[in-house]
Scaffold this motif. Structure first.
Motif: not given
Length: 165
Positions: A42, A46-47, A49-50, A69, A85-86, A88-89
């Motif tokens: 996870q 996030v990494k 996609e960011t 975030y 992405l939201q 996942k965070i």
């Protein structure tokens, strides 16, 4: 002393030595990073996609801190963060029992630095970060510029744990 008393005393001493060894070797900061070890996929998602998001937003070599975030803001996500992405965070925040306070992105000398900041207000112990950067020296340089003492722990290739003292 009877044989039974000596056996009991010997077993007690062995158990006390084992407990003392466990206490001495126990590092509470390692327990903090269990969320990373258990859910590394996870964090990697996030990494990835960011990094794609930030590359599409800005072509400059250096970007100041961008809050992807923040649980203290309304709305909590940067305007350009999509719902995937939201989600996942938010999942990482849930796994951390809502101690994830910020996800920050910056780029220094062309290298991305992604910080997951946990327990900012120190409600459950020291603040700690899980950081991604391809260069450990860049991580050390970024934290040396901060007015805090920290302890750096290597978690995996490009991933670091930072415990703020």
């Amino acid at each position: 002393m009877s044989r039974r008393t000596r056996s009991f005393l010997g077993m007690t001493i062995i158990l006390m030595l084992a407990a003392a060894g466990f206490i001495i070797r126990y590092d509470p900061s390692e327990a903090k990073y269990s969320i990373f070890r258990e859910h590394r996929g996870q964090f990697d998602a996030v990494k990835s996609e960011t990094l794609l998001l930030m590359d599409s937003l800005d072509e400059r070599s250096d970007i100041g801190n961008t809050f992807i975030y923040s649980n203290n803001a309304a709305p909590p996500f940067h305007d350009s963060v999509n719902t995937e992405l939201q989600d996942k965070i938010q999942q990482i925040a849930a796994w951390s029992r809502d101690s994830l306070d910020f996800v920050r992105y910056s780029r220094q000398d062309g290298k991305p630095l992604l910080r997951f900041v946990f327990d900012w207000e120190r409600e459950h112990g020291p603040t700690y970060h899980i950081v991604y950067c391809a260069s450990q020296s860049m991580v050390e340089q970024a934290y040396a510029a901060e007015p805090v003492k920290y302890k750096l722990t290597s978690l995996a290739d490009g991933w670091y744990g930072i415990e703020i003292e």
